[in-house]
Design a protein around this motif. Structure first.
Motif, PDB file in Angstrom:
ATOM      1  N   CYS A  39     -22.207 129.782  21.009  1.00 27.95           N
ATOM      2  CA  CYS A  39     -23.455 129.225  20.495  1.00 27.95           C
ATOM      3  C   CYS A  39     -24.142 128.318  21.519  1.00 27.95           C
ATOM      4  CB  CYS A  39     -23.193 128.435  19.214  1.00 27.95           C
ATOM      5  SG  CYS A  39     -22.465 129.425  17.902  1.00 27.95           S
ATOM      6  N   ARG A  40     -25.449 128.287  21.438  1.00 25.93           N
ATOM      7  CA  ARG A  40     -26.266 127.321  22.165  1.00 25.93           C
ATOM      8  C   ARG A  40     -27.224 126.673  21.172  1.00 25.93           C
ATOM      9  NH1 ARG A  40     -27.025 131.893  25.575  1.00 25.93           N
ATOM     10  NH2 ARG A  40     -25.740 131.818  27.481  1.00 25.93           N
ATOM     11  N   SER A 100     -13.396 116.002  24.638  1.00 22.87           N
ATOM     12  CA  SER A 100     -14.252 115.676  25.779  1.00 22.87           C
ATOM     13  C   SER A 100     -15.615 116.332  25.605  1.00 22.87           C
ATOM     14  CB  SER A 100     -13.606 116.158  27.076  1.00 22.87           C
ATOM     15  OG  SER A 100     -14.484 115.985  28.152  1.00 22.87           O
ATOM     16  N   ARG A 101     -16.665 115.569  25.772  1.00 24.63           N
ATOM     17  CA  ARG A 101     -18.022 116.080  25.648  1.00 24.63           C
ATOM     18  C   ARG A 101     -18.697 116.230  27.008  1.00 24.63           C
ATOM     19  NH1 ARG A 101     -18.757 118.904  21.660  1.00 24.63           N
ATOM     20  NH2 ARG A 101     -16.612 119.232  22.267  1.00 24.63           N
ATOM     21  N   THR A 102     -17.939 116.037  28.092  1.00 21.22           N
ATOM     22  CA  THR A 102     -18.485 116.133  29.441  1.00 21.22           C
ATOM     23  C   THR A 102     -17.646 117.101  30.256  1.00 21.22           C
ATOM     24  OG1 THR A 102     -19.193 113.825  29.320  1.00 21.22           O
ATOM     25  CG2 THR A 102     -19.166 114.850  31.492  1.00 21.22           C
ATOM     26  N   ASN A 103     -18.308 118.070  30.879  1.00 22.23           N
ATOM     27  CA  ASN A 103     -17.621 118.978  31.797  1.00 22.23           C
ATOM     28  C   ASN A 103     -17.567 118.348  33.178  1.00 22.23           C
ATOM     29  OD1 ASN A 103     -17.232 121.022  29.886  1.00 22.23           O
ATOM     30  ND2 ASN A 103     -19.273 121.863  30.250  1.00 22.23           N
ATOM     31  N   ALA A 123     -22.887 119.578  23.705  1.00 22.23           N
ATOM     32  CA  ALA A 123     -23.635 119.059  22.559  1.00 22.23           C
ATOM     33  C   ALA A 123     -22.715 118.232  21.668  1.00 22.23           C
ATOM     34  CB  ALA A 123     -24.245 120.209  21.773  1.00 22.23           C
ATOM     35  N   ARG A 124     -23.299 117.304  20.938  1.00 24.55           N
ATOM     36  CA  ARG A 124     -22.530 116.425  20.059  1.00 24.55           C
ATOM     37  C   ARG A 124     -22.286 117.032  18.688  1.00 24.55           C
ATOM     38  NH1 ARG A 124     -20.335 112.381  23.187  1.00 24.55           N
ATOM     39  NH2 ARG A 124     -21.713 112.136  24.974  1.00 24.55           N
TER      40      ARG A 124
END
Length: 438
Positions: free
Chosen positions: A394-395, A346-349, A361-362
């Protein structure tokens, strides 16, 4: 009389690899430090700590294979490596317990998507078949964790034998130790349906308000959303009004602790071990080592004879008939290994209502780092000046956070230029602690 010894001044043993990455006999920490200082070896791995030799040394050739001992459990698995009477390494593998919850949440989101005005996804029902020997993902994860660490330890230490506690729990006897004879064969619900059993058990009235001659509903004393099961010990009868008012509370929270006491201790952990014990045995047989099976009773007898505390890693030392009469611990530390997984697809919170509250992030790697890497940060100035060790978060901006052993942030907003990798993230987190013999 205590039958084990802790040699004075002993420190953790270090795994050793030759120039071809073949495992050699583990060495003392002082020997490893000397080899590293002289440039004859390099650090190969931090957890478990392993060095690799830069030249051929015959002194480390093992004379006899080592024995890996495994105390298989539902939430924790003990690991120990022995050579005769010497214990050279101890570990505890903590399994994941969130897989069922995550799968249920994913299923709920997918079903919600089908009902919204988005791209239609046709539901799949009975168009998939399960393979022979299929296990639920939550149980399969435990088997794979053990398989992973058996293979990893074989690459770091010359292991030739495995001792495994293959225990079966009698859940019916654990519920009622006095059960015997024909009652043992028939079980609790012999001659009943569940509803009729509950009507007779609770006198055909609501357990909470005591109403009679009203429609009664089967109700969970500990709700399923709070970890309750469909076992008959967790069921009672309630009128509709009480059932609605109770909601997701337990009976004790609802104000009826005497109803709560009727629920016997869950046997979920025993069921997990029963369901996975032979699958683990098959995995160990595939490793190519000679596998010895032991019982839980023998493990307990050996632990009492050796006067060891009740912990998973000490239980592992006592598994099987091969347990010696005396144990000499050449290590004073235990490596705690916690299975964490490798993130989510899942890429969405989402918030608790299912609406997006943030997007991930992708990509996984940022400036050569990924979240979960064990790092060392040397910060020259500022609020967090000093040297920090821990996991990195990380960001994509290059501003990283460092987490300590307890998962809390110990340094925030660290520039990636001050960070260097100690060990890459491999799906597990590690911490070392002293051996508890008290």
């Amino acid at each position: 009389m205590t039958c084990f010894m802790q040699r004075k001044g002993e420190y953790p043993m270090v795994f050793v690899l030759d120039t071809n990455k073949c495992p050699l006999a583990p060495c003392h920490e002082a020997v490893a430090r000397k080899l590293l200082k002289q440039g004859k070896a390099a650090i190969y791995k931090r957890y478990p700590f392993t060095i690799i030799l830069k030249e051929i040394v015959d002194n480390f050739r093992p004379k006899t294979p080592y024995r890996l001992k495994i105390d298989h459990g539902s939430k924790h698995t003990g690991l120990a490596i022995l050579r005769g009477q010497e214990v050279v390494w101890l570990g505890q593998l903590d399994h994941r317990t969130d897989i069922k919850e995550r799968i249920d949440k994913r299923r709920a989101f997918r079903r919600a998507r089908r009902n919204r005005k988005t791209r239609y996804r046709k539901p799949r029902f009975l168009n998939r078949r399960r393979k022979d020997g299929w296990l639920p993902p939550s149980l399969e994860s435990r088997v794979q964790n053990i398989q992973t660490w058996v293979n990893r330890l074989k690459k770091l230490c010359p292991i030739g034998y495995i001792s495994y506690e293959n225990t079966k729990f009698d859940t019916q006897l654990m519920r009622n130790p006095e059960i015997s004879g024909i009652e043992y064969q028939q079980g609790t619900l012999q001659g009943y349906e569940v509803r009729e059993y509950l009507l007779e058990k609770f006198g055909r009235k609501c357990c909470y308000c005591g109403k009679e001659n009203v429609p009664l509903e089967v109700e969970h004393i500990i709700p399923k959303s709070r970890g309750g099961t469909d076992r008959v010990d967790n069921l009672c009868l309630a009128c509709r009004d009480c059932n609605q008012r109770k909601g997701s509370q337990t009976a004790e929270e609802f104000g009826y602790p005497h109803i709560q006491k009727m629920v016997k201790k869950t046997l979920k952990d025993a069921s997990v071990v029963n369901a996975t014990r032979w699958k683990v045995y098959e995995v160990l047989k595939q490793s190519g080592c000679e596998v010895e099976c032991g019982t839980g009773a023998r493990t307990k007898m050996n632990r009492i004879r050796l006067d060891l505390p009740k912990t998973h890693y000490f239980d592992a030392c006592c598994v099987g008939e091969s347990t010696p009469n005396h144990l000499y611990f050449k290590t004073k530390e235990v490596l705690f290994i916690r299975a964490k997984g490798r993130g989510s697809r899942s890429r969405t919170n989402l918030d608790r209502y299912g609406f997006p509250r943030g997007y991930l992030a992708r990509q996984k790697f940022f400036f050569g780092f990924q979240t979960g890497d064990m790092v060392k940060a040397v910060i020259p100035r500022g609020k967090y000046q000093g040297v920090w060790f821990g996991e990195v978060s990380c960001r994509k901006t290059g501003s990283f956070d460092i987490k300590g052993k307890d998962g809390k942030r110990i340094a925030q907003g660290i520039n990636y230029r001050y960070v260097q990798v100690i060990q890459r993230f491999d799906g597990y987190t590690y911490r070392r602690e002293g051996m508890n013999i008290a």
